[in-house]
Design an enzyme around this catalytic site. Structure first.
Site, PDB file in Angstrom:
ATOM      1  N   SER A   1       0.858  -1.183   0.000  1.00  0.00           N
ATOM      2  CA  SER A   1       0.000   0.000   0.000  1.00  0.00           C
ATOM      3  C   SER A   1       0.894   1.233   0.000  1.00  0.00           C
ATOM      4  O   SER A   1       1.154   1.846   1.013  1.00  0.00           O
ATOM      5  CB  SER A   1      -0.914  -0.006   1.233  1.00  0.00           C
TER       6      SER A   1
ATOM      7  N   HIS B   1      -3.493  -6.189   2.703  1.00  0.00           N
ATOM      8  CA  HIS B   1      -2.535  -7.176   3.214  1.00  0.00           C
ATOM      9  C   HIS B   1      -3.173  -8.543   3.459  1.00  0.00           C
ATOM     10  O   HIS B   1      -2.488  -9.478   3.864  1.00  0.00           O
ATOM     11  CB  HIS B   1      -1.908  -6.697   4.534  1.00  0.00           C
TER      12      HIS B   1
ATOM     13  N   GLN C   1      -6.445  -1.931   7.450  1.00  0.00           N
ATOM     14  CA  GLN C   1      -5.300  -2.765   7.050  1.00  0.00           C
ATOM     15  C   GLN C   1      -4.617  -3.469   8.226  1.00  0.00           C
ATOM     16  O   GLN C   1      -4.210  -4.613   8.116  1.00  0.00           O
ATOM     17  CB  GLN C   1      -4.307  -1.869   6.314  1.00  0.00           C
ATOM     18  N   GLU C   2      -4.471  -2.752   9.345  1.00  0.00           N
ATOM     19  CA  GLU C   2      -3.684  -3.339  10.439  1.00  0.00           C
ATOM     20  C   GLU C   2      -4.342  -3.103  11.789  1.00  0.00           C
ATOM     21  O   GLU C   2      -4.701  -1.970  12.126  1.00  0.00           O
ATOM     22  CB  GLU C   2      -2.276  -2.717  10.462  1.00  0.00           C
TER      23      GLU C   2
ATOM     24  N   GLU D   1       1.997  -9.590   7.020  1.00  0.00           N
ATOM     25  CA  GLU D   1       2.884  -9.165   8.106  1.00  0.00           C
ATOM     26  C   GLU D   1       2.803 -10.110   9.302  1.00  0.00           C
ATOM     27  O   GLU D   1       3.165  -9.743  10.427  1.00  0.00           O
ATOM     28  CB  GLU D   1       2.554  -7.726   8.508  1.00  0.00           C
TER      29      GLU D   1
ATOM     30  N   ASP E   1      -3.934   0.808  11.746  1.00  0.00           N
ATOM     31  CA  ASP E   1      -3.513   1.503  10.536  1.00  0.00           C
ATOM     32  C   ASP E   1      -4.629   1.309   9.519  1.00  0.00           C
ATOM     33  O   ASP E   1      -4.811   0.220   8.976  1.00  0.00           O
ATOM     34  CB  ASP E   1      -2.188   0.946   9.991  1.00  0.00           C
TER      35      ASP E   1
ATOM     36  N   GLU F   1      -3.338   5.289  12.440  1.00  0.00           N
ATOM     37  CA  GLU F   1      -2.456   5.707  11.341  1.00  0.00           C
ATOM     38  C   GLU F   1      -3.284   5.882  10.072  1.00  0.00           C
ATOM     39  O   GLU F   1      -4.198   5.092   9.814  1.00  0.00           O
ATOM     40  CB  GLU F   1      -1.396   4.602  11.160  1.00  0.00           C
TER      41      GLU F   1
ATOM     42  N   ASP G   1       1.470   8.318   7.650  1.00  0.00           N
ATOM     43  CA  ASP G   1       2.353   7.424   6.888  1.00  0.00           C
ATOM     44  C   ASP G   1       2.341   7.897   5.433  1.00  0.00           C
ATOM     45  O   ASP G   1       3.240   8.631   5.008  1.00  0.00           O
ATOM     46  CB  ASP G   1       1.845   5.977   7.043  1.00  0.00           C
TER      47      ASP G   1
ATOM     48  N   LYS H   1       9.635   5.355   7.114  1.00  0.00           N
ATOM     49  CA  LYS H   1       9.956   4.192   6.287  1.00  0.00           C
ATOM     50  C   LYS H   1      11.063   4.624   5.340  1.00  0.00           C
ATOM     51  O   LYS H   1      10.805   5.389   4.395  1.00  0.00           O
ATOM     52  CB  LYS H   1       8.737   3.799   5.448  1.00  0.00           C
TER      53      LYS H   1
ATOM     54  N   HIS I   1       8.665  -1.065   9.171  1.00  0.00           N
ATOM     55  CA  HIS I   1       8.939  -2.017   8.092  1.00  0.00           C
ATOM     56  C   HIS I   1       7.986  -1.745   6.924  1.00  0.00           C
ATOM     57  O   HIS I   1       7.150  -0.847   6.992  1.00  0.00           O
ATOM     58  CB  HIS I   1       8.711  -3.445   8.612  1.00  0.00           C
ATOM     59  N   ARG I   2       8.083  -2.569   5.870  1.00  0.00           N
ATOM     60  CA  ARG I   2       7.104  -2.583   4.791  1.00  0.00           C
ATOM     61  C   ARG I   2       6.439  -3.952   4.760  1.00  0.00           C
ATOM     62  O   ARG I   2       6.945  -4.908   5.365  1.00  0.00           O
ATOM     63  CB  ARG I   2       7.770  -2.339   3.418  1.00  0.00           C
ATOM     64  N   SER I   3       5.341  -4.056   4.020  1.00  0.00           N
ATOM     65  CA  SER I   3       4.686  -5.374   3.951  1.00  0.00           C
ATOM     66  C   SER I   3       5.579  -6.389   3.239  1.00  0.00           C
ATOM     67  O   SER I   3       5.540  -7.574   3.551  1.00  0.00           O
ATOM     68  CB  SER I   3       3.321  -5.265   3.286  1.00  0.00           C
TER      69      SER I   3
ATOM     70  N   LYS J   1       7.295  -0.577  14.207  1.00  0.00           N
ATOM     71  CA  LYS J   1       6.292  -1.444  13.592  1.00  0.00           C
ATOM     72  C   LYS J   1       7.045  -2.499  12.817  1.00  0.00           C
ATOM     73  O   LYS J   1       7.731  -2.193  11.845  1.00  0.00           O
ATOM     74  CB  LYS J   1       5.480  -0.607  12.587  1.00  0.00           C
TER      75      LYS J   1
HETATM   76  C1  2PG Z   1       1.980   0.519   6.262  1.00  0.00           C
HETATM   77  C2  2PG Z   1       2.905  -0.575   5.748  1.00  0.00           C
HETATM   78  C3  2PG Z   1       3.619  -1.362   6.785  1.00  0.00           C
HETATM   79  P1  2PG Z   1       2.975  -1.216   3.263  1.00  0.00           P
HETATM   80  O1  2PG Z   1       1.035   0.898   5.571  1.00  0.00           O
HETATM   81  O2  2PG Z   1       2.225   1.088   7.310  1.00  0.00           O
HETATM   82  O3  2PG Z   1       2.791  -1.968   7.729  1.00  0.00           O
HETATM   83  O4  2PG Z   1       2.352  -1.332   4.743  1.00  0.00           O
HETATM   84  O5  2PG Z   1       4.410  -1.597   3.359  1.00  0.00           O
HETATM   85  O6  2PG Z   1       2.161  -2.179   2.422  1.00  0.00           O
HETATM   86  O7  2PG Z   1       2.821   0.197   2.818  1.00  0.00           O
HETATM   87 MG    MG Z   2       0.626   2.601   7.032  1.00  0.00          MG
END
Ligand code: 2PG
Ligand code: MG
Length: 418
Positions: free
Chosen positions: A47, A159, A167-168, A209, A247, A291, A318, A343, A371-373, A394
Protein backbone atom coordinates in the site's frame (compact mmCIF):
# COMPACT_ATOMS: atom_id res chain seq x y z
CA UNK A 1 43.65 9.10 12.19
CA UNK A 2 43.28 6.21 9.79
CA UNK A 3 41.71 7.18 6.49
CA UNK A 4 38.44 5.41 5.59
CA UNK A 5 37.48 5.13 1.94
CA UNK A 6 34.79 3.48 -0.16
CA UNK A 7 36.39 0.90 -2.47
CA UNK A 8 33.32 -0.25 -4.37
CA UNK A 9 29.59 -0.81 -4.35
CA UNK A 10 27.70 -3.66 -5.93
CA UNK A 11 24.15 -4.97 -5.95
CA UNK A 12 22.11 -8.02 -6.81
CA UNK A 13 18.50 -9.03 -7.10
CA UNK A 14 17.07 -11.05 -4.20
CA UNK A 15 13.52 -11.91 -3.07
CA UNK A 16 11.34 -10.26 -0.46
CA UNK A 17 8.79 -11.93 1.83
CA UNK A 18 5.99 -11.53 -0.71
CA UNK A 19 7.99 -13.31 -3.37
CA UNK A 20 8.87 -10.16 -5.29
CA UNK A 21 12.38 -9.22 -6.39
CA UNK A 22 14.16 -6.55 -4.39
CA UNK A 23 17.63 -5.11 -4.25
CA UNK A 24 20.52 -5.92 -1.96
CA UNK A 25 23.51 -3.58 -2.10
CA UNK A 26 26.98 -4.25 -0.70
CA UNK A 27 29.72 -1.77 0.08
CA UNK A 28 33.42 -2.47 0.49
CA UNK A 29 35.40 0.10 2.45
CA UNK A 30 39.03 0.31 3.45
CA UNK A 31 40.28 1.69 6.75
CA UNK A 32 44.05 1.73 7.04
CA UNK A 33 45.18 -1.60 5.66
CA UNK A 34 41.92 -3.45 6.44
CA UNK A 35 38.94 -3.97 4.18
CA UNK A 36 35.34 -4.35 5.38
CA UNK A 37 32.27 -5.42 3.43
CA UNK A 38 28.64 -4.99 4.43
CA UNK A 39 25.32 -5.43 2.67
CA UNK A 40 21.80 -4.08 3.19
CA UNK A 41 18.55 -4.82 1.43
CA UNK A 42 15.56 -2.70 0.54
CA UNK A 43 11.94 -3.54 1.46
CA UNK A 44 8.83 -2.84 -0.61
CA UNK A 45 5.24 -1.91 0.25
CA UNK A 46 1.88 -3.12 -1.06
CA UNK A 47 0.00 0.00 0.00
CA UNK A 48 2.36 2.67 -1.25
CA UNK A 49 1.74 6.37 -0.82
CA UNK A 50 1.35 8.48 -3.93
CA UNK A 51 4.23 10.75 -2.87
CA UNK A 52 6.80 8.06 -2.16
CA UNK A 53 10.19 8.04 -3.87
CA UNK A 54 10.23 5.95 -7.05
CA UNK A 55 10.87 2.24 -6.77
CA UNK A 56 12.50 1.29 -10.07
CA UNK A 57 11.10 -1.93 -11.58
CA UNK A 58 12.09 -3.43 -14.92
CA UNK A 59 8.69 -4.03 -16.49
CA UNK A 60 8.43 -6.67 -19.21
CA UNK A 61 7.76 -10.37 -18.68
CA UNK A 62 10.39 -11.32 -16.11
CA UNK A 63 8.90 -11.62 -12.60
CA UNK A 64 5.69 -10.11 -13.97
CA UNK A 65 7.50 -6.84 -14.56
CA UNK A 66 8.77 -6.57 -11.00
CA UNK A 67 12.43 -7.35 -11.63
CA UNK A 68 14.97 -4.86 -10.28
CA UNK A 69 17.88 -5.47 -12.65
CA UNK A 70 17.86 -1.84 -13.80
CA UNK A 71 18.24 -0.70 -10.18
CA UNK A 72 21.00 -3.28 -9.72
CA UNK A 73 22.74 -1.82 -12.77
CA UNK A 74 22.40 1.70 -11.27
CA UNK A 75 24.41 0.54 -8.25
CA UNK A 76 26.99 -1.52 -10.14
CA UNK A 77 27.58 1.24 -12.67
CA UNK A 78 26.96 4.92 -11.94
CA UNK A 79 26.56 4.74 -8.17
CA UNK A 80 29.67 2.69 -7.55
CA UNK A 81 31.70 5.02 -9.81
CA UNK A 82 30.40 8.14 -8.04
CA UNK A 83 30.92 6.91 -4.48
CA UNK A 84 34.28 5.19 -4.88
CA UNK A 85 36.96 7.09 -2.98
CA UNK A 86 34.52 8.96 -0.72
CA UNK A 87 34.69 8.77 3.06
CA UNK A 88 31.91 6.33 4.11
CA UNK A 89 31.54 8.06 7.47
CA UNK A 90 30.41 11.24 5.70
CA UNK A 91 26.81 10.10 5.24
CA UNK A 92 25.50 13.50 4.30
CA UNK A 93 28.07 13.86 1.49
CA UNK A 94 27.30 10.33 0.24
CA UNK A 95 23.58 11.04 0.18
CA UNK A 96 24.04 14.42 -1.49
CA UNK A 97 26.16 12.81 -4.19
CA UNK A 98 23.48 10.14 -4.67
CA UNK A 99 20.70 12.73 -5.00
CA UNK A 100 22.67 14.93 -7.41
CA UNK A 101 23.69 11.92 -9.47
CA UNK A 102 20.07 10.86 -9.82
CA UNK A 103 18.96 14.39 -10.63
CA UNK A 104 15.20 13.87 -10.13
CA UNK A 105 13.08 14.89 -7.14
CA UNK A 106 11.74 11.36 -6.55
CA UNK A 107 14.88 9.40 -7.46
CA UNK A 108 13.19 7.92 -10.51
CA UNK A 109 16.25 7.82 -12.76
CA UNK A 110 18.51 5.54 -10.72
CA UNK A 111 15.66 4.21 -8.57
CA UNK A 112 15.04 4.96 -4.90
CA UNK A 113 15.64 1.24 -4.27
CA UNK A 114 19.16 1.56 -5.75
CA UNK A 115 19.87 4.80 -3.88
CA UNK A 116 18.62 3.56 -0.50
CA UNK A 117 20.49 0.26 -0.85
CA UNK A 118 23.73 2.17 -1.46
CA UNK A 119 23.07 4.65 1.35
CA UNK A 120 22.41 1.87 3.89
CA UNK A 121 25.26 -0.38 2.78
CA UNK A 122 27.77 2.49 3.11
CA UNK A 123 26.57 3.24 6.65
CA UNK A 124 26.84 -0.40 7.66
CA UNK A 125 30.32 -0.80 6.21
CA UNK A 126 31.48 2.45 7.86
CA UNK A 127 30.17 1.29 11.25
CA UNK A 128 31.93 -2.01 10.80
CA UNK A 129 35.21 -0.33 9.87
CA UNK A 130 34.98 1.67 13.10
CA UNK A 131 34.14 -1.37 15.20
CA UNK A 132 30.79 0.05 16.28
CA UNK A 133 27.29 -1.40 16.13
CA UNK A 134 25.23 0.52 13.57
CA UNK A 135 22.84 2.05 16.11
CA UNK A 136 25.80 3.53 18.02
CA UNK A 137 27.64 4.66 14.89
CA UNK A 138 24.55 6.49 13.60
CA UNK A 139 22.96 7.56 16.86
CA UNK A 140 25.99 8.39 18.98
CA UNK A 141 26.03 8.22 22.76
CA UNK A 142 22.33 9.14 22.93
CA UNK A 143 21.22 5.92 21.22
CA UNK A 144 20.28 4.12 24.42
CA UNK A 145 16.55 3.74 24.27
CA UNK A 146 14.57 0.84 22.87
CA UNK A 147 11.28 1.50 21.07
CA UNK A 148 8.00 -0.07 22.12
CA UNK A 149 6.77 -2.69 19.66
CA UNK A 150 3.59 -1.98 17.69
CA UNK A 151 2.69 -5.50 16.67
CA UNK A 152 0.30 -6.10 13.81
CA UNK A 153 -1.56 -9.23 14.93
CA UNK A 154 -4.69 -9.04 12.80
CA UNK A 155 -4.45 -8.13 9.12
CA UNK A 156 -6.96 -6.68 6.68
CA UNK A 157 -7.01 -4.21 3.78
CA UNK A 158 -4.67 -5.00 0.91
CA UNK A 159 -2.53 -7.18 3.21
CA UNK A 160 -5.13 -9.95 3.58
CA UNK A 161 -7.81 -11.65 1.50
CA UNK A 162 -10.53 -11.15 4.14
CA UNK A 163 -13.39 -8.69 4.60
CA UNK A 164 -11.74 -6.10 6.83
CA UNK A 165 -11.31 -2.60 5.43
CA UNK A 166 -8.77 -1.54 8.04
CA UNK A 167 -5.30 -2.76 7.05
CA UNK A 168 -3.68 -3.34 10.44
CA UNK A 169 -4.92 -4.11 13.94
CA UNK A 170 -1.92 -3.75 16.21
CA UNK A 171 -1.23 -4.11 19.90
CA UNK A 172 1.22 -2.05 21.93
CA UNK A 173 2.43 -4.04 24.93
CA UNK A 174 3.96 -1.85 27.61
CA UNK A 175 6.82 -3.78 29.18
CA UNK A 176 7.54 -1.03 31.73
CA UNK A 177 10.79 -0.03 30.11
CA UNK A 178 11.93 -3.48 29.03
CA UNK A 179 11.74 -4.37 25.34
CA UNK A 180 12.11 -8.04 26.15
CA UNK A 181 9.07 -7.95 28.45
CA UNK A 182 7.03 -5.95 25.95
CA UNK A 183 7.85 -8.45 23.19
CA UNK A 184 6.93 -11.39 25.43
CA UNK A 185 3.62 -9.79 26.41
CA UNK A 186 2.75 -9.06 22.79
CA UNK A 187 3.68 -12.58 21.74
CA UNK A 188 1.55 -14.08 24.50
CA UNK A 189 -1.41 -12.03 23.28
CA UNK A 190 -0.70 -13.20 19.70
CA UNK A 191 -0.90 -16.84 20.83
CA UNK A 192 -4.02 -16.12 22.89
CA UNK A 193 -5.61 -14.57 19.80
CA UNK A 194 -4.92 -17.79 17.91
CA UNK A 195 -6.86 -19.68 20.60
CA UNK A 196 -9.70 -17.13 20.53
CA UNK A 197 -9.98 -17.50 16.73
CA UNK A 198 -9.75 -21.30 16.79
CA UNK A 199 -12.48 -21.49 19.43
CA UNK A 200 -14.77 -19.70 16.96
CA UNK A 201 -13.62 -21.84 14.03
CA UNK A 202 -12.09 -18.74 12.44
CA UNK A 203 -9.01 -19.13 10.26
CA UNK A 204 -5.60 -18.73 11.88
CA UNK A 205 -3.72 -18.45 8.58
CA UNK A 206 -1.68 -15.27 8.42
CA UNK A 207 -1.45 -12.19 6.20
CA UNK A 208 1.60 -10.43 4.77
CA UNK A 209 2.88 -9.17 8.11
CA UNK A 210 2.29 -12.35 10.11
CA UNK A 211 -0.97 -11.24 11.70
CA UNK A 212 -4.01 -13.50 11.48
CA UNK A 213 -6.46 -12.85 8.67
CA UNK A 214 -9.79 -14.25 9.90
CA UNK A 215 -13.01 -13.82 7.93
CA UNK A 216 -14.52 -11.25 10.24
CA UNK A 217 -16.43 -8.34 8.76
CA UNK A 218 -16.12 -5.34 11.00
CA UNK A 219 -13.52 -3.41 12.93
CA UNK A 220 -15.73 -3.81 16.00
CA UNK A 221 -15.50 -7.60 15.76
CA UNK A 222 -11.74 -7.50 15.15
CA UNK A 223 -11.11 -5.18 18.12
CA UNK A 224 -13.36 -7.27 20.38
CA UNK A 225 -11.43 -10.44 19.48
CA UNK A 226 -8.14 -8.72 20.33
CA UNK A 227 -9.46 -7.38 23.63
CA UNK A 228 -10.59 -10.90 24.50
CA UNK A 229 -7.12 -12.25 23.63
CA UNK A 230 -5.46 -9.63 25.82
CA UNK A 231 -7.61 -10.79 28.75
CA UNK A 232 -6.99 -14.46 27.98
CA UNK A 233 -3.24 -13.82 28.05
CA UNK A 234 -3.65 -12.34 31.53
CA UNK A 235 -3.30 -8.64 30.70
CA UNK A 236 -5.53 -5.60 30.90
CA UNK A 237 -6.64 -3.97 27.69
CA UNK A 238 -5.64 -0.56 29.01
CA UNK A 239 -2.72 1.86 29.11
CA UNK A 240 0.10 0.51 31.27
CA UNK A 241 -0.63 -3.00 30.01
CA UNK A 242 -1.68 -3.70 26.39
CA UNK A 243 -3.42 -1.17 24.13
CA UNK A 244 -4.65 -1.21 20.52
CA UNK A 245 -3.42 0.70 17.48
CA UNK A 246 -4.88 0.79 13.97
CA UNK A 247 -3.51 1.50 10.54
CA UNK A 248 -6.52 2.29 8.36
CA UNK A 249 -4.40 3.02 5.28
CA UNK A 250 -7.33 5.24 4.27
CA UNK A 251 -5.52 6.65 1.23
CA UNK A 252 -6.74 3.40 -0.34
CA UNK A 253 -10.33 4.45 0.45
CA UNK A 254 -10.39 7.82 -1.28
CA UNK A 255 -13.10 7.86 -3.91
CA UNK A 256 -12.55 9.62 -7.26
CA UNK A 257 -16.00 11.17 -6.77
CA UNK A 258 -14.92 12.72 -3.47
CA UNK A 259 -15.27 11.29 0.02
CA UNK A 260 -14.34 7.78 1.03
CA UNK A 261 -15.51 4.32 0.00
CA UNK A 262 -14.43 1.39 2.12
CA UNK A 263 -12.98 -1.08 -0.40
CA UNK A 264 -14.40 -4.32 0.99
CA UNK A 265 -17.67 -3.41 2.69
CA UNK A 266 -18.44 -0.87 -0.04
CA UNK A 267 -19.65 1.64 2.56
CA UNK A 268 -19.40 5.34 1.55
CA UNK A 269 -18.56 8.11 4.00
CA UNK A 270 -17.76 11.78 3.91
CA UNK A 271 -14.53 12.82 5.63
CA UNK A 272 -16.61 14.17 8.50
CA UNK A 273 -18.46 10.85 8.89
CA UNK A 274 -15.13 9.02 8.81
CA UNK A 275 -13.79 11.18 11.64
CA UNK A 276 -16.96 10.49 13.63
CA UNK A 277 -16.47 6.80 12.94
CA UNK A 278 -12.94 6.93 14.41
CA UNK A 279 -14.23 8.78 17.46
CA UNK A 280 -16.79 6.03 18.00
CA UNK A 281 -14.22 3.25 17.76
CA UNK A 282 -11.87 5.08 20.15
CA UNK A 283 -14.71 5.47 22.66
CA UNK A 284 -15.47 1.72 22.57
CA UNK A 285 -11.96 0.24 22.60
CA UNK A 286 -8.59 1.08 24.21
CA UNK A 287 -7.21 2.41 20.91
CA UNK A 288 -4.24 4.71 21.48
CA UNK A 289 -3.14 5.28 17.89
CA UNK A 290 -4.68 5.58 14.42
CA UNK A 291 -2.46 5.71 11.34
CA UNK A 292 -3.62 7.16 8.02
CA UNK A 293 -7.16 7.69 9.31
CA UNK A 294 -7.87 9.93 6.31
CA UNK A 295 -6.33 10.25 2.83
CA UNK A 296 -2.79 11.32 1.91
CA UNK A 297 -3.86 14.52 0.11
CA UNK A 298 -6.70 15.46 2.43
CA UNK A 299 -4.76 17.92 4.63
CA UNK A 300 -7.97 19.61 5.71
CA UNK A 301 -9.47 16.41 7.10
CA UNK A 302 -6.15 15.57 8.72
CA UNK A 303 -6.29 18.87 10.57
CA UNK A 304 -9.89 18.22 11.61
CA UNK A 305 -9.10 14.69 12.73
CA UNK A 306 -6.15 15.98 14.76
CA UNK A 307 -8.25 18.74 16.31
CA UNK A 308 -10.88 16.26 17.41
CA UNK A 309 -8.77 13.30 18.56
CA UNK A 310 -5.17 14.56 18.77
CA UNK A 311 -5.26 15.28 22.50
CA UNK A 312 -6.48 11.76 23.25
CA UNK A 313 -4.52 9.48 20.92
CA UNK A 314 -1.64 9.35 18.43
CA UNK A 315 -2.56 10.20 14.86
CA UNK A 316 0.17 8.81 12.66
CA UNK A 317 0.98 10.11 9.20
CA UNK A 318 2.35 7.42 6.89
CA UNK A 319 1.17 8.03 3.31
CA UNK A 320 0.59 11.62 4.41
CA UNK A 321 4.26 12.32 5.21
CA UNK A 322 6.09 9.58 3.23
CA UNK A 323 9.14 10.26 5.46
CA UNK A 324 9.64 13.53 3.59
CA UNK A 325 10.98 16.27 5.91
CA UNK A 326 9.17 18.95 3.87
CA UNK A 327 5.80 17.21 4.21
CA UNK A 328 6.41 16.64 7.93
CA UNK A 329 7.05 20.39 8.36
CA UNK A 330 3.89 21.21 6.42
CA UNK A 331 1.95 18.87 8.71
CA UNK A 332 3.34 20.56 11.80
CA UNK A 333 2.39 23.99 10.44
CA UNK A 334 -1.16 22.85 9.71
CA UNK A 335 -1.62 20.81 12.88
CA UNK A 336 -2.05 17.63 10.86
CA UNK A 337 -1.26 14.39 12.77
CA UNK A 338 0.92 14.24 15.88
CA UNK A 339 3.21 11.35 14.96
CA UNK A 340 5.31 10.39 11.94
CA UNK A 341 5.82 6.95 10.48
CA UNK A 342 9.38 6.57 9.20
CA UNK A 343 9.96 4.19 6.29
CA UNK A 344 13.41 4.62 4.76
CA UNK A 345 12.41 3.45 1.29
CA UNK A 346 9.70 6.10 1.06
CA UNK A 347 12.35 8.81 0.84
CA UNK A 348 15.50 7.03 -0.36
CA UNK A 349 18.49 8.16 1.72
CA UNK A 350 19.55 7.75 5.31
CA UNK A 351 20.23 11.48 5.66
CA UNK A 352 16.64 12.27 4.69
CA UNK A 353 15.40 9.67 7.18
CA UNK A 354 17.22 11.43 10.02
CA UNK A 355 16.13 14.83 8.73
CA UNK A 356 12.49 13.67 8.85
CA UNK A 357 13.04 12.42 12.42
CA UNK A 358 14.54 15.77 13.45
CA UNK A 359 11.64 17.65 11.83
CA UNK A 360 9.17 15.45 13.72
CA UNK A 361 10.97 16.09 17.01
CA UNK A 362 11.03 19.85 16.47
CA UNK A 363 7.25 19.76 16.10
CA UNK A 364 6.86 17.58 19.20
CA UNK A 365 5.63 14.67 17.05
CA UNK A 366 6.19 11.05 18.04
CA UNK A 367 8.38 8.85 15.85
CA UNK A 368 7.60 5.32 14.69
CA UNK A 369 10.17 3.35 12.70
CA UNK A 370 8.41 1.02 10.27
CA UNK A 371 8.94 -2.02 8.09
CA UNK A 372 7.10 -2.58 4.79
CA UNK A 373 4.69 -5.37 3.95
CA UNK A 374 7.38 -6.83 1.68
CA UNK A 375 10.47 -7.31 3.84
CA UNK A 376 13.69 -9.30 3.81
CA UNK A 377 15.57 -10.98 6.64
CA UNK A 378 17.70 -7.83 6.97
CA UNK A 379 17.37 -6.43 10.51
CA UNK A 380 18.77 -2.95 9.83
CA UNK A 381 15.46 -1.36 10.83
CA UNK A 382 16.12 -2.25 14.48
CA UNK A 383 19.41 -0.34 14.52
CA UNK A 384 17.79 2.60 12.76
CA UNK A 385 15.01 2.68 15.36
CA UNK A 386 17.50 2.86 18.24
CA UNK A 387 19.76 5.32 16.40
CA UNK A 388 16.78 7.62 15.77
CA UNK A 389 15.49 7.27 19.33
CA UNK A 390 12.15 6.13 17.88
CA UNK A 391 9.28 5.84 20.35
CA UNK A 392 7.84 2.78 18.57
CA UNK A 393 8.75 0.19 15.97
CA UNK A 394 6.29 -1.44 13.59
CA UNK A 395 7.61 -4.82 12.52
CA UNK A 396 4.45 -6.90 12.20
CA UNK A 397 3.44 -9.93 14.19
CA UNK A 398 5.86 -12.07 16.22
CA UNK A 399 5.79 -14.55 13.33
CA UNK A 400 7.53 -14.93 9.95
CA UNK A 401 11.29 -14.61 10.07
CA UNK A 402 11.43 -11.30 8.19
CA UNK A 403 9.34 -9.76 11.03
CA UNK A 404 11.03 -11.46 13.98
CA UNK A 405 14.50 -10.60 12.58
CA UNK A 406 13.94 -6.99 13.66
CA UNK A 407 12.50 -7.90 17.07
CA UNK A 408 15.35 -10.36 17.68
CA UNK A 409 17.92 -7.72 16.81
CA UNK A 410 16.28 -5.35 19.32
CA UNK A 411 16.57 -8.06 21.98
CA UNK A 412 20.29 -8.27 21.21
CA UNK A 413 20.68 -4.48 21.34
CA UNK A 414 18.86 -4.31 24.69
CA UNK A 415 21.24 -6.95 26.04
CA UNK A 416 24.24 -5.01 24.79
CA UNK A 417 23.00 -1.78 26.35
CA UNK A 418 22.60 -3.43 29.72
C1 2PG B 1 1.98 0.52 6.26
C2 2PG B 1 2.91 -0.58 5.75
C3 2PG B 1 3.62 -1.36 6.78
P1 2PG B 1 2.98 -1.22 3.26
O1 2PG B 1 1.03 0.90 5.57
O2 2PG B 1 2.22 1.09 7.31
O3 2PG B 1 2.79 -1.97 7.73
O4 2PG B 1 2.35 -1.33 4.74
O5 2PG B 1 4.41 -1.60 3.36
O6 2PG B 1 2.16 -2.18 2.42
O7 2PG B 1 2.82 0.20 2.82
MG1 MG C 1 0.63 2.60 7.03
Amino acid sequence: MLKTQIISLSAREILDSRGNPTLEACAVVRRGAEEYAACASVPSGASTGEHEAHELRDGGERYGGKGVLRAVESVNGEISAALTGLDPTDQSRIDTVLRCLDGTANLSRLGANAVLGASLACARAAAMAHGLPLYRFLGGAAANRLPLPMMNILNGGVHAANLLDIQEFMIIPDGSGSFQDALRMGTEVYHALKRVLSARSLSTSVGDEGGFAPMVRTANEACALIVEAIGLAGYNAAPGSVTLALDAAASEWVSPEGGYVMPKSGKSMTARQLITYWKGLVSRFPIVSIEDGVGENDWESWTQLTASLGKQIMLVGDDLFVTDPARVMRGIELGAANAVLIKPNQIGTLSDVFEAVRAARRGGYRVIMSHRSGETEDNILADLAVAAGADFIKSGAPARAERTAKYNRLLAIENELQ
